[in-house]
Design a protein around this motif. Structure first.
Motif, PDB file in Angstrom:
ATOM      1  N   TYR A   1      -6.888  -3.547  -0.432  1.00  0.00           N
ATOM      2  CA  TYR A   1      -6.056  -2.943   0.362  1.00  0.00           C
ATOM      3  C   TYR A   1      -6.815  -3.076   2.172  1.00  0.00           C
ATOM      4  CZ  TYR A   1      -2.980  -0.469  -2.954  1.00  0.00           C
ATOM      5  OH  TYR A   1      -2.176  -0.199  -3.607  1.00  0.00           O
ATOM      6  N   SER A  50      -7.282   5.206   3.949  1.00  0.00           N
ATOM      7  CA  SER A  50      -7.743   5.243   2.237  1.00  0.00           C
ATOM      8  C   SER A  50      -7.620   6.580   2.080  1.00  0.00           C
ATOM      9  CB  SER A  50      -9.217   4.678   2.316  1.00  0.00           C
ATOM     10  OG  SER A  50     -10.074   5.339   3.175  1.00  0.00           O
ATOM     11  N   ARG A  55      -0.025  -1.498  -9.300  1.00  0.00           N
ATOM     12  CA  ARG A  55      -1.274  -1.038  -9.081  1.00  0.00           C
ATOM     13  C   ARG A  55      -2.332  -0.745 -10.087  1.00  0.00           C
ATOM     14  NH1 ARG A  55      -3.818   2.554  -4.263  1.00  0.00           N
ATOM     15  NH2 ARG A  55      -5.874   3.057  -5.654  1.00  0.00           N
ATOM     16  N   GLN A  85       1.680  10.844   5.820  1.00  0.00           N
ATOM     17  CA  GLN A  85       1.543   9.344   6.349  1.00  0.00           C
ATOM     18  C   GLN A  85       2.134   9.385   7.532  1.00  0.00           C
ATOM     19  OE1 GLN A  85       3.169   6.738   3.347  1.00  0.00           O
ATOM     20  NE2 GLN A  85       1.443   7.200   1.785  1.00  0.00           N
ATOM     21  N   MET A  92       0.686  -1.334  -0.136  1.00  0.00           N
ATOM     22  CA  MET A  92       0.086  -0.121  -0.100  1.00  0.00           C
ATOM     23  C   MET A  92       0.696   1.107  -0.091  1.00  0.00           C
ATOM     24  SD  MET A  92      -2.453  -1.806   2.782  1.00  0.00           S
ATOM     25  CE  MET A  92      -3.418  -0.227   3.264  1.00  0.00           C
ATOM     26  N   ILE A 133       2.245   2.486   2.487  1.00  0.00           N
ATOM     27  CA  ILE A 133       1.995   3.353   3.616  1.00  0.00           C
ATOM     28  C   ILE A 133       3.138   3.192   4.755  1.00  0.00           C
ATOM     29  CG2 ILE A 133       0.622   3.860   5.607  1.00  0.00           C
ATOM     30  CD1 ILE A 133      -1.010   4.925   3.593  1.00  0.00           C
ATOM     31  N   TYR A 186      -3.454   7.229   0.570  1.00  0.00           N
ATOM     32  CA  TYR A 186      -2.815   6.219  -0.557  1.00  0.00           C
ATOM     33  C   TYR A 186      -1.868   7.235  -1.410  1.00  0.00           C
ATOM     34  CZ  TYR A 186      -5.114   2.559   1.562  1.00  0.00           C
ATOM     35  OH  TYR A 186      -5.809   1.596   2.291  1.00  0.00           O
TER      36      TYR A 186
END
Lengths: 288, 391
Positions: free
Chosen positions: A192, A86, A178, A96, A34, A36, A89
């Motif tokens: 995700y 969510s 992705r 983040q 992801m 993150i 991203y």
């Protein structure tokens, strides 16, 4: 060090490394797939430990607490992904880091308000609360062996899911490209959510399993977070198998460092990380 | 015109109110003494911080909420046992809250930082637990007192005792911060002077409680005994793990008394564990019995060594304040007063050394039925050598 104690230290290393793998696998999955950087990952470990403490006190059984705690952790993970992650991203890493760092503070404060700041112990289930005599002076607690067994089973299950199932195929594909996965009509958002919930549940489960041996205390997530990032970096970002290898390396380096090189035991893990990164700057294994 | 008059009247009334308010606050300031309690109320040492607070307040309450005729006002701060925040927290108590005396703390690293603040701002400080030798050693200051002990004291006494028992080889293990390393150093000094040898000296970071690799190493070295320093929840955890590893039946475990303070939490694992400390249950003196009864009545809990240290911190400040006729600003007199006092402590009377550390008996205790029961005095009126103190 005689051979018997070498073997027991190996057992200690495996047990520590496997537990570390449980935490780090979730971190590396979320990071790799992801994109993150989740600083709050250590908090999920802490939440798991406190769930174990609260539910064990309420139900009287750690097994029951874990059985209830896993769905709870999955729900927490899915909720957080929906409500917060969510939206992250498409944003850069700095935002983040900001959000997930904020989450650490929020989780710690909630923990302080809801449960308090005392250190708590969690009772080992009665049928595991015994020791096996290994040498004439040393016994080994059965619970530690049980943890290792659970971790091994989970590692195999994780391998199966990622390599052999449709979900795993999507995860691997999503890790690589992705846009292409989306173009093929796969609901990447749902995927995700599943991956994130899984990551949270793995960390929380590690916390639940570790609660009886590490005790439950404020800020317990932060030390785990740092060492988990070390594992992710050594293993190669996004690589679950890299995380397994790295967690075992860290487990061995830490355990043997403590007894063989006590003077530098605090930094031995970081020395290992430096050496590995000099040798392979991308980590041991790059991709899942 | 009318408007001006009423405005004038308002101004006068306002001024009068302001004057009387400030006069009132002055009067209040003159009657109170401000005690800053800088202690851990969260984390591993939370229970210790609370016990010290209870002990301190108990003594003040026994004196009608006053010390030397002054109402006691508390400023309570949680130091979280976090050395990184220690200077900031101590400085805030001293400069913003303007406390007359700083009482703190448990963690040695935090206390060392706070003591530097106290010494540089000439604020009276009483350390109710932290045992770092330097507090009454290299960093000793006229303004810094201690109501507890130095790390050296109980550990040195234990070293002498084990050497007297004829033990030869000992492994040591401690948390790797000042108090831990100093406890081990004190023990090593006493033990090697008596002819013993330290086979291996191991440590782990505070407050880490993953002991398994060390227990394995101990089992492989098979020493005559193991000397450790752990405190609070970590101590109970270590003793339980030691028993779970089966070592308690083959290699006896010793340590300074903090190891066994939480005897109840260890269940059966702690039975027979011997430790040294400046306090023990079952002293059975009139003074201690009175203290224990009063504490139990006030808090419906049994007092421990930390409660005694908090109680004695209040006694020490009381002695100083009395010598200064209740004026907290007469610091020289307060210091003189504490230094020349004999503190009538539940642990037994003690005086203070030139470096401001208690000169006190060290007791050997043993856990029996979940209680720390006194075995005897292993070292009488033991004075810390106060190395590096030029006072």
């Amino acid at each position: 060090m005689d051979f018997a104690s070498f073997l027991i230290q190996t057992l200690n290393s495996l047990q520590y490394g496997l537990l570390l793998f449980l935490v780090a696998s979730g971190l590396t999955l979320v990071f790799g797939i992801m994109g993150i950087i989740n600083l709050a990952h250590g908090s999920f470990y802490m939440i798991g430990a406190y769930i174990a403490f609260v539910l064990t006190s309420a139900t009287g059984s750690l097994m029951l607490a874990i059985a209830l705690g896993i769905p709870l952790a999955l729900a927490i993970g899915a909720f957080l992904e929906w409500a917060l992650f969510s939206h992250l991203y498409k944003r850069d890493h700095l935002e983040q880091v900001l959000l997930t760092f904020g989450l650490i503070l929020i989780f710690e404060q909630l923990r302080s308000i809801l449960i308090g700041d005392d250190v708590h112990g969690v009772a080992i289930p009665a049928f595991l609360d015994m020791s096996i005599q290994l040498t004439e002076v040393m016994s080994y607690p059965v619970y530690r062996l049980a943890i290792s067994a659970v971790c091994i089973v989970l590692a195999i299950a994780l391998y199966y899911v990622i390599q052999r199932t449709r979900l795993g195929m999507m995860i691997r594909a999503g890790n690589d490209d992705r846009t292409m996965v989306e173009a093929l009509g796969i609901n990447i958002n749902m995927m995700y959510r599943v991956v994130f919930a899984l990551g949270v549940a793995l960390a929380a489960l590690a916390g639940m399993l570790a609660a009886p041996i590490s005790s439950v205390y404020p800020n317990m997530g932060s030390s785990v977070l740092i060492i988990s990032f070390v594992v992710v970096v050594i293993g190669g970002i996004g690589s679950v198998w890299g995380a397994l290898v790295a967690a075992l390396i860290v487990g061995f380096a830490d355990t043997f460092g403590k007894v063989l090189l006590p003077e530098i035991s605090g930094m031995i893990v970081y020395l290992v990380m430096a050496v590995v990164l000099l040798w392979r700057p991308e980590g041991i294994l790059k991709k899942a | 015109m009318k408007n001006t008059t009423s405005l004038f009247r308002k101004a006068v009334v306002g001024a009068a109110l302001t004057v009387s308010a400030s006069a009132f606050s002055l009067a209040q300031a003159a009657d109170t003494v401000k005690v800053g309690l800088m202690l851990p109320y969260t984390g591993t040492f939370a229970a210790l911080g609370n016990a010290i607070t209870n002990g301190f307040k108990l003594y003040v309450e026994e004196n009608g909420g006053e010390l030397a005729g002054r109402k006691v006002e508390y400023v309570v701060v949680d130091d979280e046992s976090n050395p990184a925040r220690a200077t900031e927290v101590a400085r805030r108590l001293v400069t913003r809250d303007k406390v007359d005396v700083l009482v703190g703390t448990v963690h040695s690293g935090v206390a060392l930082a706070a003591a530097r603040v106290a010494a540089s701002t000439k604020t009276l400080m009483i350390v109710p637990n932290a045992g770092a030798n330097d507090l009454t050693g290299t960093l000793c200051s006229p303004y810094v007192f201690r109501s507890s002990f130095s790390a050296w004291q109980p550990s040195y006494a234990m070293g002498e005792e084990l050497a007297r028992r004829g033990l030869k080889n000992v492994v040591t293990l401690a948390w790797n911060y000042s108090f831990g390393t100093e406890s081990v150093a004190g023990f090593t000094e006493g033990f090697t002077q008596g002819g013993g040898t330290i086979v291996k000296d191991m440590s782990l970071p505070f407050p880490n409680v993953e002991f398994q690799p060390f227990l394995t190493e101990i089992a492989s070295l098979k020493p005559d005994a193991v000397f450790v320093f752990f405190a609070g929840a970590g101590a109970a955890k270590f003793v339980s793990d030691y028993a779970a590893a089966g070592l308690n039946t083959s290699i006896p475990l010793f340590g300074p008394g903090f190891l066994s303070e939480d005897a109840v939490a260890m269940g059966g694992a702690g039975e027979g564990l011997q430790t040294t400390l400046h306090y023990a249950e079952g002293l059975d003196t009139e003074r201690d019995n009175a203290f224990r009864t009063a504490y139990a009545a006030a808090y419906s809990a049994q007092p421990d060594v930390y409660a005694v240290q908090g109680y004695d911190a209040a006694q020490m400040y009381h002695a100083g304040l009395q010598a200064a006729s209740g004026d907290p600003s007469r610091k020289e007199d307060i210091i003189q007063g504490i230094q020349s006092a004999t503190i009538d402590s539940p642990r037994g009377s003690f005086t203070l050394s030139r470096a401001h550390n208690p000169v006190q008996n060290i007791y050997l205790r043993e856990i029996k039925d979940g209680k720390n029961v006194i075995v005897g005095v292993v070292s009488e009126s033991l004075e810390d050598p106060a190395r590096g103190c030029s006072m």
